[in-house]
Design a protein around this motif. Sequence first.
Motif, PDB file in Angstrom:
ATOM      1  N   PRO A 129       1.908  -5.659  -9.237  1.00 35.55           N
ATOM      2  CA  PRO A 129       2.231  -5.281 -10.622  1.00 35.55           C
ATOM      3  C   PRO A 129       1.680  -3.916 -11.039  1.00 35.55           C
ATOM      4  CG  PRO A 129       0.701  -7.138 -10.561  1.00 35.55           C
ATOM      5  CD  PRO A 129       1.179  -6.939  -9.159  1.00 35.55           C
ATOM      6  N   VAL A 130       0.661  -3.439 -10.344  1.00 28.76           N
ATOM      7  CA  VAL A 130       0.130  -2.092 -10.624  1.00 28.76           C
ATOM      8  C   VAL A 130       1.217  -1.035 -10.351  1.00 28.76           C
ATOM      9  CG1 VAL A 130      -1.563  -0.371  -9.816  1.00 28.76           C
ATOM     10  CG2 VAL A 130      -2.273  -2.734 -10.196  1.00 28.76           C
ATOM     11  N   GLN A 131       2.096  -1.346  -9.418  1.00 24.22           N
ATOM     12  CA  GLN A 131       3.105  -0.379  -8.979  1.00 24.22           C
ATOM     13  C   GLN A 131       4.524  -0.632  -9.452  1.00 24.22           C
ATOM     14  OE1 GLN A 131       1.923   1.771  -5.110  1.00 24.22           O
ATOM     15  NE2 GLN A 131       2.918  -0.112  -4.493  1.00 24.22           N
ATOM     16  N   THR A 132       4.844  -1.890  -9.799  1.00 27.86           N
ATOM     17  CA  THR A 132       6.262  -2.250  -9.960  1.00 27.86           C
ATOM     18  C   THR A 132       6.986  -1.431 -11.034  1.00 27.86           C
ATOM     19  OG1 THR A 132       5.488  -4.167 -11.194  1.00 27.86           O
ATOM     20  CG2 THR A 132       6.269  -4.570  -8.956  1.00 27.86           C
ATOM     21  N   GLU A 133       6.258  -0.969 -12.057  1.00 26.15           N
ATOM     22  CA  GLU A 133       6.921  -0.206 -13.114  1.00 26.15           C
ATOM     23  C   GLU A 133       6.908   1.301 -12.846  1.00 26.15           C
ATOM     24  OE1 GLU A 133       8.471  -1.643 -15.810  1.00 26.15           O
ATOM     25  OE2 GLU A 133       8.028  -3.529 -14.783  1.00 26.15           O
ATOM     26  N   ASP A 183      -0.162   1.568 -13.062  1.00 25.42           N
ATOM     27  CA  ASP A 183      -0.735   0.901 -14.226  1.00 25.42           C
ATOM     28  C   ASP A 183      -1.946   0.064 -13.809  1.00 25.42           C
ATOM     29  OD1 ASP A 183      -1.363  -0.517 -16.472  1.00 25.42           O
ATOM     30  OD2 ASP A 183       0.584  -1.529 -16.653  1.00 25.42           O
ATOM     31  N   PHE A 184      -3.132   0.664 -13.932  1.00 27.26           N
ATOM     32  CA  PHE A 184      -4.345  -0.007 -13.458  1.00 27.26           C
ATOM     33  C   PHE A 184      -4.861  -1.076 -14.421  1.00 27.26           C
ATOM     34  CE2 PHE A 184      -4.501   4.178 -11.252  1.00 27.26           C
ATOM     35  CZ  PHE A 184      -4.248   3.664  -9.981  1.00 27.26           C
ATOM     36  N   SER A 185      -4.122  -1.328 -15.514  1.00 32.35           N
ATOM     37  CA  SER A 185      -4.488  -2.460 -16.372  1.00 32.35           C
ATOM     38  C   SER A 185      -3.986  -3.761 -15.742  1.00 32.35           C
ATOM     39  CB  SER A 185      -3.908  -2.284 -17.780  1.00 32.35           C
ATOM     40  OG  SER A 185      -2.496  -2.430 -17.743  1.00 32.35           O
ATOM     41  N   GLN A 186      -3.118  -3.624 -14.722  1.00 30.70           N
ATOM     42  CA  GLN A 186      -2.619  -4.805 -14.011  1.00 30.70           C
ATOM     43  C   GLN A 186      -3.579  -5.164 -12.870  1.00 30.70           C
ATOM     44  OE1 GLN A 186       0.157  -6.439 -15.056  1.00 30.70           O
ATOM     45  NE2 GLN A 186       0.327  -4.922 -16.704  1.00 30.70           N
ATOM     46  N   MET A 187      -3.435  -6.394 -12.346  1.00 30.82           N
ATOM     47  CA  MET A 187      -4.339  -6.884 -11.295  1.00 30.82           C
ATOM     48  C   MET A 187      -3.911  -6.434  -9.904  1.00 30.82           C
ATOM     49  SD  MET A 187      -6.981  -8.717 -12.102  1.00 30.82           S
ATOM     50  CE  MET A 187      -7.284  -9.760 -10.688  1.00 30.82           C
ATOM     51  N   CYS A 188      -4.878  -5.969  -9.138  1.00 32.77           N
ATOM     52  CA  CYS A 188      -4.669  -5.681  -7.719  1.00 32.77           C
ATOM     53  C   CYS A 188      -4.471  -7.010  -6.982  1.00 32.77           C
ATOM     54  CB  CYS A 188      -5.902  -4.963  -7.180  1.00 32.77           C
ATOM     55  SG  CYS A 188      -5.904  -4.716  -5.396  1.00 32.77           S
ATOM     56  N   ILE A 189      -3.474  -7.071  -6.093  1.00 33.05           N
ATOM     57  CA  ILE A 189      -3.197  -8.331  -5.382  1.00 33.05           C
ATOM     58  C   ILE A 189      -3.582  -8.272  -3.895  1.00 33.05           C
ATOM     59  CG2 ILE A 189      -1.402  -9.075  -7.007  1.00 33.05           C
ATOM     60  CD1 ILE A 189       0.702  -8.165  -4.916  1.00 33.05           C
ATOM     61  N   CYS A 190      -4.447  -7.329  -3.542  1.00 33.39           N
ATOM     62  CA  CYS A 190      -4.900  -7.229  -2.146  1.00 33.39           C
ATOM     63  C   CYS A 190      -5.488  -8.540  -1.623  1.00 33.39           C
ATOM     64  CB  CYS A 190      -5.942  -6.125  -1.996  1.00 33.39           C
ATOM     65  SG  CYS A 190      -5.243  -4.474  -2.045  1.00 33.39           S
ATOM     66  N   GLY A 191      -6.130  -9.305  -2.511  1.00 32.32           N
ATOM     67  CA  GLY A 191      -6.740 -10.573  -2.099  1.00 32.32           C
ATOM     68  C   GLY A 191      -5.741 -11.552  -1.518  1.00 32.32           C
ATOM     69  N   SER A 192      -4.449 -11.349  -1.787  1.00 31.21           N
ATOM     70  CA  SER A 192      -3.418 -12.248  -1.256  1.00 31.21           C
ATOM     71  C   SER A 192      -2.787 -11.690   0.021  1.00 31.21           C
ATOM     72  CB  SER A 192      -2.322 -12.465  -2.308  1.00 31.21           C
ATOM     73  OG  SER A 192      -1.624 -11.254  -2.541  1.00 31.21           O
ATOM     74  N   CYS A 193      -3.367 -10.615   0.551  1.00 30.68           N
ATOM     75  CA  CYS A 193      -2.777  -9.920   1.708  1.00 30.68           C
ATOM     76  C   CYS A 193      -3.486 -10.300   3.014  1.00 30.68           C
ATOM     77  CB  CYS A 193      -2.892  -8.414   1.462  1.00 30.68           C
ATOM     78  SG  CYS A 193      -2.453  -7.420   2.889  1.00 30.68           S
ATOM     79  N   SER A 194      -2.709 -10.507   4.060  1.00 32.02           N
ATOM     80  CA  SER A 194      -3.276 -10.879   5.366  1.00 32.02           C
ATOM     81  C   SER A 194      -4.121  -9.759   5.962  1.00 32.02           C
ATOM     82  CB  SER A 194      -2.168 -11.219   6.357  1.00 32.02           C
ATOM     83  OG  SER A 194      -1.357 -12.223   5.848  1.00 32.02           O
ATOM     84  N   TYR A 237     -11.111  -3.661  -3.876  1.00 32.46           N
ATOM     85  CA  TYR A 237      -9.728  -3.714  -4.388  1.00 32.46           C
ATOM     86  C   TYR A 237      -9.314  -2.301  -4.826  1.00 32.46           C
ATOM     87  CZ  TYR A 237     -10.522  -8.780  -4.843  1.00 32.46           C
ATOM     88  OH  TYR A 237     -10.808 -10.100  -4.613  1.00 32.46           O
ATOM     89  N   TYR A 238      -8.091  -2.181  -5.313  1.00 31.68           N
ATOM     90  CA  TYR A 238      -7.574  -0.926  -5.895  1.00 31.68           C
ATOM     91  C   TYR A 238      -7.786   0.284  -4.976  1.00 31.68           C
ATOM     92  CZ  TYR A 238      -7.115  -3.464 -10.329  1.00 31.68           C
ATOM     93  OH  TYR A 238      -6.761  -4.364 -11.307  1.00 31.68           O
ATOM     94  N   PHE A 239      -7.385   0.128  -3.727  1.00 30.66           N
ATOM     95  CA  PHE A 239      -7.490   1.251  -2.775  1.00 30.66           C
ATOM     96  C   PHE A 239      -6.579   2.405  -3.202  1.00 30.66           C
ATOM     97  CE2 PHE A 239      -8.161  -2.770  -0.511  1.00 30.66           C
ATOM     98  CZ  PHE A 239      -9.465  -2.586  -0.104  1.00 30.66           C
ATOM     99  N   CYS A 240      -5.493   2.076  -3.896  1.00 31.92           N
ATOM    100  CA  CYS A 240      -4.563   3.104  -4.385  1.00 31.92           C
ATOM    101  C   CYS A 240      -5.237   4.004  -5.415  1.00 31.92           C
ATOM    102  CB  CYS A 240      -3.322   2.447  -4.984  1.00 31.92           C
ATOM    103  SG  CYS A 240      -3.708   1.263  -6.295  1.00 31.92           S
ATOM    104  N   ARG A 241      -6.265   3.500  -6.076  1.00 31.66           N
ATOM    105  CA  ARG A 241      -6.997   4.270  -7.080  1.00 31.66           C
ATOM    106  C   ARG A 241      -8.318   4.818  -6.523  1.00 31.66           C
ATOM    107  NH1 ARG A 241      -9.302   0.629 -11.699  1.00 31.66           N
ATOM    108  NH2 ARG A 241     -10.790   0.205 -10.029  1.00 31.66           N
ATOM    109  N   ASP A 242      -8.989   3.984  -5.697  1.00 33.76           N
ATOM    110  CA  ASP A 242     -10.365   4.322  -5.304  1.00 33.76           C
ATOM    111  C   ASP A 242     -10.504   4.801  -3.861  1.00 33.76           C
ATOM    112  OD1 ASP A 242     -11.066   3.559  -7.860  1.00 33.76           O
ATOM    113  OD2 ASP A 242     -11.599   1.519  -7.284  1.00 33.76           O
TER     114      ASP A 242
END
Length: 108
Positions: A25-29, A74-85, A99-104
């Motif tokens: 969701p951070v990226q979809t929009e 949109d970093f107000s949305q949740m990072c979903i890396c925790g659901s990634c293999s 989390y938030y490797f796209c930002r950090d």
Amino acid sequence: MNKETGQKVPFTEENLAMCMCPRCPVQTESQCVNEKLDKMAEAVKAAGKGRIPKPGEVPAVYCSAGVAGCKDLDFSQMCICGSCSVWHQYNLVSGKPVYYFCRDGKAH
Ligand code: SF4
Ligand code: SF4
């Protein structure tokens, strides 16, 4: 950690296939992200199977590639890396950032 490359997570076709970032969701929009995804789909179609995009060409696997090129996330949305293999396979919970490797930036 790979001693030769200093890279914790390699940028491979397998990791790209498992990455959840395109559905995050951070990226979809993000218009920038959606344009990149469209371009990637076309390139893969044109080149056939086996073409691995370069980091930065594709809005994904930021734990390997580092900070996103797109700036309309949109970093107000949740990072979903925790659901990634990939996240589980490389035990990224014990690294930095978590989390938030796209930002950090990339995992280390
Ligand atoms: S851990 Fe996050 S950035 Fe890395 S491959 Fe998975 S979803 Fe993508
Ligand atoms: S690194 Fe996390 S916040 Fe960024 S796009 Fe991937 S899943 Fe979403």
